[in-house]
Design a protein around this motif. Structure first.
Motif, mmCIF file in Angstrom:
data_model
loop_
_atom_site.group_PDB
_atom_site.id
_atom_site.type_symbol
_atom_site.label_atom_id
_atom_site.label_comp_id
_atom_site.label_asym_id
_atom_site.label_seq_id
_atom_site.Cartn_x
_atom_site.Cartn_y
_atom_site.Cartn_z
ATOM 1 N N HIS A 46 0.810 -1.213 0.000
ATOM 2 C CA HIS A 46 0.000 0.000 0.000
ATOM 3 C C HIS A 46 0.849 1.273 0.000
ATOM 4 N N TYR A 47 1.940 1.270 0.754
ATOM 5 C CA TYR A 47 2.718 2.497 0.921
ATOM 6 C C TYR A 47 3.995 2.548 0.094
ATOM 7 N N GLN A 54 8.955 7.021 -2.558
ATOM 8 C CA GLN A 54 8.257 6.601 -1.346
ATOM 9 C C GLN A 54 8.677 5.161 -1.066
#
Length: 93
Positions: A46-47, A54
């Protein structure tokens, strides 16, 4: 699909391993037994967006291998040093 650049992961692990060994914490392993390949690793999937700068790495500890709170504090300090080293080499540009 990766959650962080491989070179960043390697920098972090090498620093973590070195600092941990210096601190007397010798049971540090990469991808053992965890490989991050399981379908339910929500945080990583997800991240982690390395293409957008990121980067996400997951660290798991086994508290039963820690003999005292001092070992846990030492491990936390080692992780912090390894993170700073990784940031300095890969992100502070």
């Amino acid at each position: 699909n990766i959650s962080a650049e491989v070179s960043m992961i390697n920098t972090f692990f090498n620093a973590l391993y070195s600092y941990a060994h210096d601190a007397g914490l010798k049971d540090i392993r990469k991808d053992n037994p965890w490989t991050g390949q399981v379908n339910n690793d929500f945080i990583l999937k997800h991240y982690g967006r390395p293409e957008n700068s990121q980067h996400v790495m997951q660290i798991e500890t086994n508290k039963k291998h820690m003999s005292s709170n001092a070992d846990i504090r030492s491990l936390n300090a080692v992780i912090k040093k390894a993170m700073h080293e990784t940031i300095r080499l890969h992100l502070d540009k």
